[in-house]
Design a protein around this motif. Structure first.
Motif, PDB file in Angstrom:
ATOM      1  N   ASP A   1      -3.413   0.473  -3.516  1.00 53.52           N
ATOM      2  CA  ASP A   1      -2.969  -0.840  -3.056  1.00 53.52           C
ATOM      3  C   ASP A   1      -1.745  -1.308  -3.848  1.00 53.52           C
ATOM      4  O   ASP A   1      -1.235  -0.597  -4.726  1.00 53.52           O
ATOM      5  CB  ASP A   1      -4.105  -1.862  -3.106  1.00 53.52           C
ATOM      6  CG  ASP A   1      -4.586  -2.177  -4.505  1.00 53.52           C
ATOM      7  OD1 ASP A   1      -3.888  -1.859  -5.493  1.00 53.52           O
ATOM      8  OD2 ASP A   1      -5.686  -2.752  -4.624  1.00 53.52           O
ATOM      9  N   ALA A   2      -1.290  -2.513  -3.576  1.00 52.29           N
ATOM     10  CA  ALA A   2      -0.089  -3.063  -4.210  1.00 52.29           C
ATOM     11  C   ALA A   2      -0.270  -3.264  -5.711  1.00 52.29           C
ATOM     12  O   ALA A   2       0.706  -3.315  -6.455  1.00 52.29           O
ATOM     13  CB  ALA A   2       0.289  -4.386  -3.549  1.00 52.29           C
ATOM     14  N   LYS A   3      -1.525  -3.350  -6.170  1.00 53.43           N
ATOM     15  CA  LYS A   3      -1.805  -3.521  -7.600  1.00 53.43           C
ATOM     16  C   LYS A   3      -2.064  -2.183  -8.290  1.00 53.43           C
ATOM     17  O   LYS A   3      -2.579  -2.144  -9.402  1.00 53.43           O
ATOM     18  CB  LYS A   3      -3.011  -4.443  -7.786  1.00 53.43           C
ATOM     19  CG  LYS A   3      -2.748  -5.849  -7.304  1.00 53.43           C
ATOM     20  CD  LYS A   3      -3.960  -6.713  -7.527  1.00 53.43           C
ATOM     21  CE  LYS A   3      -3.686  -8.115  -7.004  1.00 53.43           C
ATOM     22  NZ  LYS A   3      -4.849  -8.995  -7.196  1.00 53.43           N
ATOM     23  N   GLN A   4      -1.712  -1.095  -7.617  1.00 53.26           N
ATOM     24  CA  GLN A   4      -1.875   0.264  -8.126  1.00 53.26           C
ATOM     25  C   GLN A   4      -3.337   0.663  -8.305  1.00 53.26           C
ATOM     26  O   GLN A   4      -3.664   1.518  -9.127  1.00 53.26           O
ATOM     27  CB  GLN A   4      -1.107   0.457  -9.447  1.00 53.26           C
ATOM     28  CG  GLN A   4       0.374   0.144  -9.368  1.00 53.26           C
ATOM     29  CD  GLN A   4       1.098   1.049  -8.380  1.00 53.26           C
ATOM     30  OE1 GLN A   4       0.963   2.266  -8.429  1.00 53.26           O
ATOM     31  NE2 GLN A   4       1.870   0.467  -7.487  1.00 53.26           N
ATOM     32  N   LYS A   5      -4.230   0.056  -7.548  1.00 48.13           N
ATOM     33  CA  LYS A   5      -5.653   0.400  -7.592  1.00 48.13           C
ATOM     34  C   LYS A   5      -5.965   1.375  -6.464  1.00 48.13           C
ATOM     35  O   LYS A   5      -5.514   1.206  -5.331  1.00 48.13           O
ATOM     36  CB  LYS A   5      -6.536  -0.850  -7.446  1.00 48.13           C
ATOM     37  CG  LYS A   5      -6.342  -1.854  -8.553  1.00 48.13           C
ATOM     38  CD  LYS A   5      -6.812  -1.302  -9.867  1.00 48.13           C
ATOM     39  CE  LYS A   5      -6.652  -2.335 -10.969  1.00 48.13           C
ATOM     40  NZ  LYS A   5      -6.937  -1.787 -12.274  1.00 48.13           N
TER      41      LYS A   5
ATOM     42  N   LYS B   1      -7.613   2.906  -3.475  1.00 49.09           N
ATOM     43  CA  LYS B   1      -8.385   2.404  -2.331  1.00 49.09           C
ATOM     44  C   LYS B   1      -9.232   3.520  -1.716  1.00 49.09           C
ATOM     45  O   LYS B   1     -10.370   3.288  -1.353  1.00 49.09           O
ATOM     46  CB  LYS B   1      -7.463   1.812  -1.259  1.00 49.09           C
ATOM     47  CG  LYS B   1      -6.667   0.603  -1.711  1.00 49.09           C
ATOM     48  CD  LYS B   1      -7.503  -0.487  -2.297  1.00 49.09           C
ATOM     49  CE  LYS B   1      -8.217  -1.272  -1.247  1.00 49.09           C
ATOM     50  NZ  LYS B   1      -9.041  -2.362  -1.785  1.00 49.09           N
TER      51      LYS B   1
ATOM     52  N   MET C   1       0.838  -1.173   0.000  1.00 49.71           N
ATOM     53  CA  MET C   1       0.000   0.000   0.000  1.00 49.71           C
ATOM     54  C   MET C   1       0.888   1.243   0.000  1.00 49.71           C
ATOM     55  O   MET C   1       1.921   1.270   0.650  1.00 49.71           O
ATOM     56  CB  MET C   1      -0.902  -0.015   1.236  1.00 49.71           C
ATOM     57  CG  MET C   1      -1.790   1.168   1.306  1.00 49.71           C
ATOM     58  SD  MET C   1      -3.109   1.168   2.550  1.00 49.71           S
ATOM     59  CE  MET C   1      -2.569   0.129   3.834  1.00 49.71           C
ATOM     60  N   GLN C   2       0.459   2.249  -0.765  1.00 46.66           N
ATOM     61  CA  GLN C   2       1.170   3.517  -0.817  1.00 46.66           C
ATOM     62  C   GLN C   2       0.203   4.643  -0.461  1.00 46.66           C
ATOM     63  O   GLN C   2      -0.978   4.582  -0.806  1.00 46.66           O
ATOM     64  CB  GLN C   2       1.741   3.775  -2.207  1.00 46.66           C
ATOM     65  CG  GLN C   2       2.827   2.809  -2.619  1.00 46.66           C
ATOM     66  CD  GLN C   2       3.379   3.161  -3.990  1.00 46.66           C
ATOM     67  OE1 GLN C   2       3.312   4.291  -4.436  1.00 46.66           O
ATOM     68  NE2 GLN C   2       3.918   2.172  -4.663  1.00 46.66           N
TER      69      GLN C   2
END
Length: 73
Positions: free
Chosen positions: A61-65, A67, A1-2
């Motif tokens: 999130d980690a999949k660049q989606k 959140k 997560m970013q």
């Protein structure tokens, strides 16, 4: 997560472009200098008669989606 933080100050006149059918996303520069593209629909709820102003937090999130996108100040 970013997590990214943005300070936005956009006039109401410029915010009108957020409602044009040809525009689906916007590229913003976060406080650290990284450019991030998000769907325009996430900005629309924050437009007021004064424009789009405030401090915002973006979480992806980690999949660049995306959140969440929220005003923090």
């Amino acid at each position: 997560m970013q997590i990214f933080y943005f300070t936005l100050s956009v006039s109401y006149d410029l915010c009108e472009k957020l409602y044009e059918p040809d525009h689906n996303s916007v590229v913003m520069t976060e406080d650290g200098g990284k450019r991030v593209q998000i769907p325009i629909k996430n900005l629309r709820p924050f437009v007021s008669p004064q424009g789009l102003k405030g401090r915002f937090k973006l979480v992806i999130d980690a999949k660049q989606k995306l959140k969440s996108f929220q005003r923090v100040a």
